[in-house]
Design an enzyme around this catalytic site. Structure first.
Site, PDB file in Angstrom:
ATOM      1  N   ASN A 167      -0.816 -15.135 -10.122  1.00  0.00           N
ATOM      2  CA  ASN A 167      -1.477 -16.157  -9.495  1.00  0.00           C
ATOM      3  C   ASN A 167      -2.749 -15.627  -8.813  1.00  0.00           C
ATOM      4  O   ASN A 167      -3.797 -16.388  -8.504  1.00  0.00           O
ATOM      5  CB  ASN A 167      -0.498 -16.626  -8.120  1.00  0.00           C
ATOM      6  CG  ASN A 167       0.730 -16.912  -8.593  1.00  0.00           C
ATOM      7  OD1 ASN A 167       0.903 -17.359  -9.930  1.00  0.00           O
ATOM      8  ND2 ASN A 167       1.726 -16.898  -7.753  1.00  0.00           N
ATOM      9  N   ASP A 168      -2.559 -14.477  -8.326  1.00  0.00           N
ATOM     10  CA  ASP A 168      -3.866 -13.641  -7.792  1.00  0.00           C
ATOM     11  C   ASP A 168      -4.950 -13.127  -9.063  1.00  0.00           C
ATOM     12  O   ASP A 168      -5.939 -13.287  -9.096  1.00  0.00           O
ATOM     13  CB  ASP A 168      -3.443 -12.453  -7.087  1.00  0.00           C
ATOM     14  CG  ASP A 168      -3.281 -13.075  -5.458  1.00  0.00           C
ATOM     15  OD1 ASP A 168      -3.981 -13.831  -5.156  1.00  0.00           O
ATOM     16  OD2 ASP A 168      -2.327 -12.663  -5.129  1.00  0.00           O
ATOM     17  N   HIS A 215       9.456 -28.937   1.407  1.00  0.00           N
ATOM     18  CA  HIS A 215      10.987 -28.760   1.735  1.00  0.00           C
ATOM     19  C   HIS A 215      11.686 -29.966   1.059  1.00  0.00           C
ATOM     20  O   HIS A 215      12.922 -29.493   0.337  1.00  0.00           O
ATOM     21  CB  HIS A 215      11.287 -28.940   3.230  1.00  0.00           C
ATOM     22  CG  HIS A 215      11.249 -27.406   3.679  1.00  0.00           C
ATOM     23  ND1 HIS A 215      10.915 -27.323   5.102  1.00  0.00           N
ATOM     24  CD2 HIS A 215      11.713 -26.070   3.214  1.00  0.00           C
ATOM     25  CE1 HIS A 215      10.926 -26.131   5.362  1.00  0.00           C
ATOM     26  NE2 HIS A 215      11.385 -25.400   4.279  1.00  0.00           N
ATOM     27  N   CYS A 246       5.568 -11.851 -12.275  1.00  0.00           N
ATOM     28  CA  CYS A 246       6.430 -12.816 -11.351  1.00  0.00           C
ATOM     29  C   CYS A 246       5.400 -13.943 -10.878  1.00  0.00           C
ATOM     30  O   CYS A 246       5.814 -14.672  -9.709  1.00  0.00           O
ATOM     31  CB  CYS A 246       6.761 -11.873 -10.133  1.00  0.00           C
ATOM     32  SG  CYS A 246       5.488 -10.978  -9.101  1.00  0.00           S
ATOM     33  N   GLU A 254      -2.324  -7.459 -10.101  1.00  0.00           N
ATOM     34  CA  GLU A 254      -3.046  -8.575  -9.747  1.00  0.00           C
ATOM     35  C   GLU A 254      -4.356  -8.495  -9.306  1.00  0.00           C
ATOM     36  O   GLU A 254      -5.080  -9.377  -8.983  1.00  0.00           O
ATOM     37  CB  GLU A 254      -2.153  -9.414  -8.531  1.00  0.00           C
ATOM     38  CG  GLU A 254      -2.038  -8.532  -7.350  1.00  0.00           C
ATOM     39  CD  GLU A 254      -0.900  -9.231  -6.428  1.00  0.00           C
ATOM     40  OE1 GLU A 254      -0.786 -10.392  -6.178  1.00  0.00           O
ATOM     41  OE2 GLU A 254      -0.404  -8.419  -5.388  1.00  0.00           O
ATOM     42  N   ARG A 308       9.046  -6.903  -2.754  1.00  0.00           N
ATOM     43  CA  ARG A 308       7.595  -6.708  -2.470  1.00  0.00           C
ATOM     44  C   ARG A 308       7.294  -6.218  -1.133  1.00  0.00           C
ATOM     45  O   ARG A 308       7.848  -6.898  -0.233  1.00  0.00           O
ATOM     46  CB  ARG A 308       6.818  -7.894  -2.823  1.00  0.00           C
ATOM     47  CG  ARG A 308       5.234  -7.418  -2.698  1.00  0.00           C
ATOM     48  CD  ARG A 308       4.575  -8.546  -3.242  1.00  0.00           C
ATOM     49  NE  ARG A 308       4.464  -9.696  -2.469  1.00  0.00           N
ATOM     50  CZ  ARG A 308       4.208 -10.896  -2.988  1.00  0.00           C
ATOM     51  NH1 ARG A 308       3.401 -11.359  -4.144  1.00  0.00           N
ATOM     52  NH2 ARG A 308       4.061 -12.166  -1.982  1.00  0.00           N
TER      53      ARG A 308
HETATM   54  C1  PEP Z   1       0.782 -13.597  -7.800  1.00  0.00           C
HETATM   55  O1  PEP Z   1       0.079 -13.182  -7.174  1.00  0.00           O
HETATM   56  O2  PEP Z   1       1.033 -13.934  -8.782  1.00  0.00           O
HETATM   57  C2  PEP Z   1       2.080 -13.492  -6.683  1.00  0.00           C
HETATM   58  C3  PEP Z   1       3.249 -13.323  -7.429  1.00  0.00           C
HETATM   59  O3  PEP Z   1       1.958 -13.494  -5.474  1.00  0.00           O
HETATM   60  P1  PEP Z   1       1.781 -14.430  -4.254  1.00  0.00           P
HETATM   61  O4  PEP Z   1       1.706 -15.633  -5.235  1.00  0.00           O
HETATM   62  O5  PEP Z   1       2.810 -14.017  -3.541  1.00  0.00           O
HETATM   63  O6  PEP Z   1       0.104 -13.958  -4.119  1.00  0.00           O
HETATM   64 MG    MG Z   2      -0.173 -12.187  -5.149  1.00  0.00          MG
END
Ligand code: PEP
Ligand code: MG
Length: 567
Positions: free
Chosen positions: A451-452, A186, A499, A428, A329
């Site tokens: 990210n995933d 934060h 994203c 993902e 989402r």
């Molecule tokens: C991702 O997996 O790239 C994503 C945007 O979702 P999160 O980071 O919320 O899993």
């Molecule tokens: Mg994800």
């Protein structure tokens, strides 16, 4: 010289204000419940007053998003579960109030911290902040008040709580450095919004300085010098002026199109976690919202949020964005993200288990409520509904059928639903990337969740420190999966966004542009920098660059290639 994590960019030299929160040991003492309950109630009252006072003083200085943190704090101070448990311990164990608060706080904090999710860790920080205040009031300990600072300084602290940060007056507080914390804490988020330089997670800083020392802080690289030499001060002041010039320069990027030198247009949009974040996206020149993580709505609640509560949140975002696309989402819970009120069976590999769309297609009661709220909100803007963690065509079809079914139900009930909302999916899971051309026949759009996607394609848990070296956004194998996804979408005339964190990564943007990515969704404060970069590049050159990258062997080679091209 010390190094930490650059949490809010800038360079500054100044005098140190060393903040030390009073620490105290809490012992268990036998005590009369009646007096302890009274003490607890009075301390709670004072804590609530403090929170309201700090929030009020920060109006105008902090964004609505940050001010909302104090609503979360009030929720903690009013949380029936918390109050009941503390009172229960005071009554049943006949112990002192501060001990009971400490016990209950530790349980909650431990639970949230163990979740290994940045968002939940912040909930732990909220509980820590509020319960620290309650304990101080019970014990009569005076809490330092940063709003009393009246000369220019740089705050150095072990950690800054949200209430500390909210008390900072930009006129005097020229930056801060903390021992602990990460980019998503934060205090880091608030520093970015206050636009003051901040370095967090700077181990050793508290021992290295005393109140009144001089500090030179480069919050771009994360480097800090305590008591710098005259030459070092000159050097940092020079860096500061270069930084300020570049920042001023970025302001002209706010209202210009995201277009390359050879006229290729892309969309630069923002990721948000709460409706309040949407304004920050607009303020930073965002052309829409590329990811609204709705799980935060669920995580902020003590029970499943109602259809009406969800409708209000989605409608608020669509209205703020005034017709610009908003990708919402659907619930992405499970894995590391848990809801205290929704028990999920324990699994060996929760990231590969019962989560996101898998859970929603099983608990269609929860899913249908969210879909109805979304469809009702669709009448207020340009809504794109996005399903997370789609692995198979059947999952997508099943989820989309529920959307269509609820659309019919609402229309039959006489409720207005937009005719042109879009229904797309996150890519993902490698299986979805490989089959993107088939998915594109039934999905309106894709958004790549790197990210995933990286953790699944590398088989490297995104939470595991020892294998974090495998988080390689520029690895050619990942670039090929991204290319497959983008090409698959384009083959069917659909758009493809991204994203995951990679979309805002300066070294990745040129390649993604070359691969034909249509939409880049990132944190709001990265948008202007990305736009500047896009406008200085030629799509044709980036296509050649991307093709070279696809045929390289390693992420390091690709990184070198991009760095050379950007020079
Ligand atoms: C991702 O997996 O790239 C994503 C945007 O979702 P999160 O980071 O919320 O899993
Ligand atoms: Mg994800």
């Amino acid at each position: 010289m010390l190094k930490g994590i650059a949490a809010s960019s800038g360079v500054v030299v100044g005098k140190i204000y060393k903040l030390e929160h009073p620490s105290f040991e809490i012992k268990r003492v036998n005590a009369e419940p009646e007096t302890q309950l009274k003490k607890f109630d009075e301390a709670l009252e004072k804590t609530r007053d403090d929170i309201l006072r700090i929030q009020k003083a920060a109006v105008g200085r902090l964004s609505d998003e940050e001010l909302a943190i104090f609503d979360a704090h009030l929720m903690v101070a009013n949380d029936p579960e918390f109050l009941d448990q503390v009172k229960g311990i005071i009554n049943s164990e006949k112990v002192n109030a501060e001990f009971a608060v400490d016990q209950v706080a530790s349980t909650f904090i431990g639970m949230f911290e163990a979740m290994d999710d940045a968002y939940f860790k912040e909930r732990a920080a909220d509980i820590k902040d509020v319960t620290y205040r309650v304990k101080c009031h019970i014990l009569g300990v005076v809490i330092p008040d940063l709003s009393l600072i009246n000369e220019e300084c740089i705050i150095v602290a072990k950690d800054l709580t949200p209430s500390d940060t909210a008390q900072l007056n930009k006129e005097y507080a020229k930056g801060f450095a903390t021992e602990i914390g990460g980019r998503t804490s934060h205090s880091a988020i608030m520093a970015r919004s206050l636009e003051i330089p901040a370095v967090v997670g700077c181990s050793g800083i508290m021992d290295a300085c005393k109140h009144g020392d001089v500090i030179a802080m480069d919050a771009i690289s994360g480097m800090i010098i305590v008591n710098p030499t005259a030459d070092e001060i000159d050097d940092y002041q020079m860096k500061a002026s270069v930084f300020m010039k570049a920042k001023e320069g970025l302001k002209v990027m706010k209202d210009v199109p995201s277009i390359t030198l050879d006229n290729h247009k892309v969309e630069l949009v923002g990721n948000i976690g709460t409706p309040e974040d949407a304004k920050g996206v607009l303020d930073n020149g965002g052309e829409g919202v590329g990811l609204y993580r709705t799980e935060f709505l669920y995580m902020n609640a003590t029970e499943l949020p109602s259809e009406d509560a969800q409708f209000e949140a989605y409608k608020a975002v669509l209205e703020v964005m005034k017709g610009k696309p908003v990708v919402v989402r659907t619930l992405d819970i499970g894995g590391d993200k848990k809801l205290p009120y929704l028990p999920i069976p324990e699994e060996m590999n929760p990231f590969l288990g019962y989560r996101a769309i898998r859970l929603c297609l099983d608990r269609t009661d929860i899913f249908r409520t969210q879909i109805r709220a979304l469809l009702r909100a669709s009448a207020f803007g340009h809504l794109c509904i996005m399903f997370p963690m789609i692995a198979t065509i059947n999952e997508f079809k099943e989820a989309k059928a529920i959307v269509m079914d609820e659309k019919n139900n609402l229309l039959n009930e006489g409720v207005k639903v937009s005719d042109d909302f879009e229904v797309g999916m996150m890519v993902e899971i490698p299986a979805a990337a490989v089959l993107a051309d088939q998915f594109a026949k039934i999905a309106d759009f894709f958004s790549i969740g790197t990210n995933d996607l990286i953790q699944y394609s590398m088989a490297a848990d995104r939470m595991s420190e020892p294998v974090s070296y495998l988080y390689q956004p520029l690895n050619p194998s990942l670039l090929r999966l991204i290319k497959m996804t983008i090409d698959g979408a384009h083959k069917e005339g659909k758009w493809c966004g991204m994203c995951g964190e990679m979309a805002g990564d300066e070294l990745a943007v040129p390649i993604l542009l070359g691969l034909g990515l249509d939409e880049f969704s990132m944190s709001a404060t990265s948008i202007l920098g990305a736009r500047k970069m896009v406008r200085e590049l030629k799509k044709a050159d980036m296509t050649l660059l991307a093709n070279k990258a696809l045929n390289m062997n390693t992420a390091e080679e690709v990184e070198e290639l991009v760095k050379k091209a950007l020079k």
